[in-house]
Every structure is written in structure tokens, then in C-alpha cells.
Design a protein around this motif. Sequence first.
Motif, PDB file in Angstrom:
ATOM      1  N   GLU A 292       0.861  -1.184   0.000  1.00 50.98           N
ATOM      2  CA  GLU A 292       0.000   0.000   0.000  1.00 50.98           C
ATOM      3  C   GLU A 292       0.893   1.229   0.000  1.00 50.98           C
ATOM      4  OE1 GLU A 292      -3.547   1.966   2.744  1.00 50.98           O
ATOM      5  OE2 GLU A 292      -2.960  -0.135   2.995  1.00 50.98           O
ATOM      6  N   MET A 293       0.666   2.138  -0.954  1.00 47.42           N
ATOM      7  CA  MET A 293       1.563   3.271  -1.123  1.00 47.42           C
ATOM      8  C   MET A 293       0.783   4.581  -1.207  1.00 47.42           C
ATOM      9  SD  MET A 293       4.504   3.866  -4.040  1.00 47.42           S
ATOM     10  CE  MET A 293       5.418   2.401  -3.581  1.00 47.42           C
ATOM     11  N   PRO A 294       0.533   5.252  -0.067  1.00 43.06           N
ATOM     12  CA  PRO A 294      -0.038   6.605  -0.105  1.00 43.06           C
ATOM     13  C   PRO A 294       1.024   7.572  -0.626  1.00 43.06           C
ATOM     14  CG  PRO A 294      -0.209   5.613   2.098  1.00 43.06           C
ATOM     15  CD  PRO A 294       0.741   4.800   1.305  1.00 43.06           C
ATOM     16  N   ILE A 295       0.726   8.321  -1.661  1.00 39.05           N
ATOM     17  CA  ILE A 295       1.735   9.129  -2.348  1.00 39.05           C
ATOM     18  C   ILE A 295       1.807  10.529  -1.747  1.00 39.05           C
ATOM     19  CG2 ILE A 295       2.388  10.127  -4.564  1.00 39.05           C
ATOM     20  CD1 ILE A 295       1.047   7.701  -5.873  1.00 39.05           C
ATOM     21  N   SER A 296       3.041  10.962  -1.426  1.00 34.46           N
ATOM     22  CA  SER A 296       3.285  12.308  -0.893  1.00 34.46           C
ATOM     23  C   SER A 296       4.167  13.090  -1.861  1.00 34.46           C
ATOM     24  CB  SER A 296       3.947  12.221   0.481  1.00 34.46           C
ATOM     25  OG  SER A 296       3.141  11.507   1.396  1.00 34.46           O
ATOM     26  N   VAL A 297       4.372  14.380  -1.558  1.00 34.07           N
ATOM     27  CA  VAL A 297       5.113  15.247  -2.470  1.00 34.07           C
ATOM     28  C   VAL A 297       6.615  15.019  -2.382  1.00 34.07           C
ATOM     29  CG1 VAL A 297       5.624  17.635  -3.091  1.00 34.07           C
ATOM     30  CG2 VAL A 297       3.305  16.990  -2.414  1.00 34.07           C
ATOM     31  N   SER A 298       7.175  15.014  -1.183  1.00 31.77           N
ATOM     32  CA  SER A 298       8.620  14.932  -1.005  1.00 31.77           C
ATOM     33  C   SER A 298       9.081  13.516  -0.671  1.00 31.77           C
ATOM     34  CB  SER A 298       9.075  15.891   0.087  1.00 31.77           C
ATOM     35  OG  SER A 298      10.462  15.791   0.312  1.00 31.77           O
ATOM     36  N   LYS A 299       8.611  12.994   0.464  1.00 29.18           N
ATOM     37  CA  LYS A 299       8.940  11.640   0.893  1.00 29.18           C
ATOM     38  C   LYS A 299       7.662  10.811   0.952  1.00 29.18           C
ATOM     39  CE  LYS A 299      13.334  12.541   1.894  1.00 29.18           C
ATOM     40  NZ  LYS A 299      14.481  11.894   1.218  1.00 29.18           N
ATOM     41  N   THR A 300       7.772   9.554   0.562  1.00 31.85           N
ATOM     42  CA  THR A 300       6.603   8.666   0.566  1.00 31.85           C
ATOM     43  C   THR A 300       6.877   7.447   1.422  1.00 31.85           C
ATOM     44  OG1 THR A 300       5.759   9.352  -1.594  1.00 31.85           O
ATOM     45  CG2 THR A 300       5.186   7.132  -0.865  1.00 31.85           C
ATOM     46  N   GLN A 301       5.927   7.159   2.310  1.00 36.75           N
ATOM     47  CA  GLN A 301       5.999   5.939   3.101  1.00 36.75           C
ATOM     48  C   GLN A 301       5.046   4.906   2.499  1.00 36.75           C
ATOM     49  OE1 GLN A 301       5.494   6.419   7.337  1.00 36.75           O
ATOM     50  NE2 GLN A 301       6.492   8.416   7.344  1.00 36.75           N
ATOM     51  N   TYR A 302       5.513   3.681   2.396  1.00 36.70           N
ATOM     52  CA  TYR A 302       4.626   2.626   1.896  1.00 36.70           C
ATOM     53  C   TYR A 302       4.849   1.354   2.716  1.00 36.70           C
ATOM     54  CZ  TYR A 302       8.552   0.442  -0.597  1.00 36.70           C
ATOM     55  OH  TYR A 302       9.739  -0.172  -0.912  1.00 36.70           O
ATOM     56  N   GLN A 303       3.861   0.492   2.728  1.00 40.38           N
ATOM     57  CA  GLN A 303       3.906  -0.702   3.567  1.00 40.38           C
ATOM     58  C   GLN A 303       3.878  -1.965   2.722  1.00 40.38           C
ATOM     59  OE1 GLN A 303       0.499  -2.215   6.213  1.00 40.38           O
ATOM     60  NE2 GLN A 303       1.824  -1.167   7.707  1.00 40.38           N
ATOM     61  N   LEU A 304       4.724  -2.927   3.125  1.00 39.18           N
ATOM     62  CA  LEU A 304       4.787  -4.232   2.477  1.00 39.18           C
ATOM     63  C   LEU A 304       4.315  -5.302   3.446  1.00 39.18           C
ATOM     64  CD1 LEU A 304       8.373  -4.148   0.911  1.00 39.18           C
ATOM     65  CD2 LEU A 304       6.246  -3.858  -0.311  1.00 39.18           C
ATOM     66  N   GLN A 305       3.579  -6.273   2.941  1.00 41.65           N
ATOM     67  CA  GLN A 305       3.268  -7.481   3.695  1.00 41.65           C
ATOM     68  C   GLN A 305       3.743  -8.667   2.872  1.00 41.65           C
ATOM     69  OE1 GLN A 305      -0.450  -7.889   5.908  1.00 41.65           O
ATOM     70  NE2 GLN A 305      -1.071  -5.875   5.169  1.00 41.65           N
ATOM     71  N   VAL A 306       4.585  -9.488   3.474  1.00 40.48           N
ATOM     72  CA  VAL A 306       5.164 -10.617   2.766  1.00 40.48           C
ATOM     73  C   VAL A 306       4.923 -11.893   3.571  1.00 40.48           C
ATOM     74  CG1 VAL A 306       6.902  -9.277   1.552  1.00 40.48           C
ATOM     75  CG2 VAL A 306       7.434 -10.193   3.788  1.00 40.48           C
ATOM     76  N   GLU A 307       4.817 -13.012   2.885  1.00 37.23           N
ATOM     77  CA  GLU A 307       4.589 -14.302   3.523  1.00 37.23           C
ATOM     78  C   GLU A 307       5.642 -15.282   3.063  1.00 37.23           C
ATOM     79  OE1 GLU A 307       0.650 -15.678   2.793  1.00 37.23           O
ATOM     80  OE2 GLU A 307      -0.265 -14.263   4.192  1.00 37.23           O
ATOM     81  N   GLY A 308       6.181 -16.030   4.026  1.00 41.03           N
ATOM     82  CA  GLY A 308       7.178 -17.026   3.715  1.00 41.03           C
ATOM     83  C   GLY A 308       6.551 -18.327   3.258  1.00 41.03           C
ATOM     84  N   TYR A 309       7.361 -19.181   2.679  1.00 42.40           N
ATOM     85  CA  TYR A 309       6.904 -20.497   2.266  1.00 42.40           C
ATOM     86  C   TYR A 309       6.884 -21.426   3.466  1.00 42.40           C
ATOM     87  CZ  TYR A 309       7.637 -18.744  -2.452  1.00 42.40           C
ATOM     88  OH  TYR A 309       7.590 -18.002  -3.595  1.00 42.40           O
ATOM     89  N   LEU A 310       6.128 -22.497   3.356  1.00 42.89           N
ATOM     90  CA  LEU A 310       6.015 -23.459   4.446  1.00 42.89           C
ATOM     91  C   LEU A 310       7.337 -24.118   4.711  1.00 42.89           C
ATOM     92  CD1 LEU A 310       2.640 -25.169   3.506  1.00 42.89           C
ATOM     93  CD2 LEU A 310       3.017 -23.275   5.077  1.00 42.89           C
TER      94      LEU A 310
END
Length: 310
Positions: A292-310
Motif C-alpha cells: 500500500e503506497m499513499p503518495i506524498s510530495v517529497s517523501k513517501t511511506q509505503y507498507q509491504l506485507q510478505v509471507e514465507g513459504y512453508l
Amino acid sequence: MIIAPRTEANILDTNIDQVENGIAVYDNDTAYNTKDTVQVNGDTNRLYEAIQDVPANDANADPVVDVNPTTGIGTYWFDRGATNYKRAFDELGSSKCSNADSIYYKFQISDIDTLMIAGVENVATVRVVVTNNSTDEVMLDVTEDLTLRDVYDWADWTYAPLEFKKSYFKLLPIIYDATLEIYLDNTGLTVEVGHIAYGRSLNYGLTLINPAPTSSMRGITSKRRDKFGNIITRRKARYKRMKITCIIDSIAIDIIEERLNNLADKPAIFVGDARDGGYRALLLYGELKDHEMPISVSKTQYQLQVEGYL
């Protein structure tokens, strides 16, 4: 935050037999019963289980029935995953490559800088050797002790059970034409490894500590009631999840977005803390679930969710 998409393994040598012991090699002229398991080697190196009785191949049949496991999946066969020889490179399987005393692999690599070995069991030491093929110079030769033991007094030292780390991560020297050798050793025990992955990393921004990154373990457990009303719990595999927030210059939004889109459904090494001696809890081999990437003018914070394999 760095992410290294997995490069397909090019195996040059190994001490793992290509034909797995105890499982019949598929024969086109043999009939098989339901639940029989066979292996197909060569370029395939996979196991198949018969989901119904499989007739022998009959070239004179009208129409000709395709009974080959590699092409008859869904009709006669179920793909059970890679053989022991290729099991450490099969992200869709949940079983592990195993061998008595040691596991050794030698790979041809090029422009690789990230290595991760995950799901190891009973591995006391791991040795990694990188050799420049053009000069035969050894560019890296490191050995790490994977034993894990909390010792507080003589009783712990004497009676506490010996445990082993479950993963290994290493940044490698980048060489155009090289070989990578991996030695996993523990004499007297059966050594196991779930995944061996390597690739070329890319920078995805700085990992923020506020909001704090999270590392969690999820169990796949099913519950049902029998005819007497008793609850029956079936415990299955567990997998790791991470949630990380990164910050980038907004000018790089399009580049990062394109990279993330290209990661869809592809195995990769995710390194939330790439510092020397950084948190191994922020290390995962798996797939990008969403971002999820909320876009800003100068700096942008975005979040990743990742899942490992079994």
C-alpha cells in the motif's frame, strides 16, 4: 530494505542422489494402482501420486490415452512436489531435502549478491565458497556455526538440549562468472534444508522503526467435530509473515511501484534489516502478499506485507 528475486538454480554438482531411494521410477509400460507414487527424473525431478488406477501405455489404443505423469496431471496423477534432489528449490512444496551427515551443492552463478538458506534442521555448520571462474581465485570462504544454546550455568551447559538456527543469510561478492558452493554439515545426524535461494538484490528504501516492523508466525491448523461431538485438531505446517514500512524519495515512486508489481507471485529474499549483524527476524524467503503506497510530495511511506513459504 532490499529484495532479491530468486535466480533459477543452475546445479553443477551435489552429493544428493538424483534418483530418490524407496520410490519407483516411472515406467511407461507399467500399470499403477491408486495411491502409487512414482518419480520422474531428468529435467523434471518430481514425484507423482496416482489418483486412480493407471493403465500401461498402449500406442494402439483408439483413442490413445495419455498416462504420462508430466502431461497427465489431473487425469491420472497428482503432483506431489520435487524429488529430494530438487526439493530445496521447490517453493510449492513443504517437505525438505535431507541427507545423512551433510548436504553439498555447487552452482554456476553470475551477478549474484544475496544468499539465503531457510528451514534448516540439524545443521551444525554452514560453509559458503565463491570462486571466480576466470581467475580461479576464491573470493569468499566463510564458515558459520549454527548451533544455538542458551547457557547460564553449569546445569544448562551439561543438560540443556543442543538446538540449531533455522536459517542462514549472506551477502556475496558480485562476480560475472563464478561458482557458489554450499556445505551443510553435522556428522552423525540427518541434515535437512527447506529452501536454498540466491539472487541479485535491489534497494526498496529505508526500513522505518516507527511504525515498528513486525515479524510473526502463522500456523495452519484445522479443527472439526467427530460424530460424538469431540473436537479433533489437526496441526499442519507453519509459515512466517512480515509487515514492513519503508520510506523513499517520492521521485522514485514509479520505479518502486513497477518493481513491486514485477514481484507478483515470484519467490524472493526479503531483507528488512541489511546491516551487518542486523535483525534476522526481519529476514524472509517467500512472496509479496500486498503493498500500500499513499503518495506524498517529497517523501513517501509505503507498507509491504510478505509471507514465507512453508
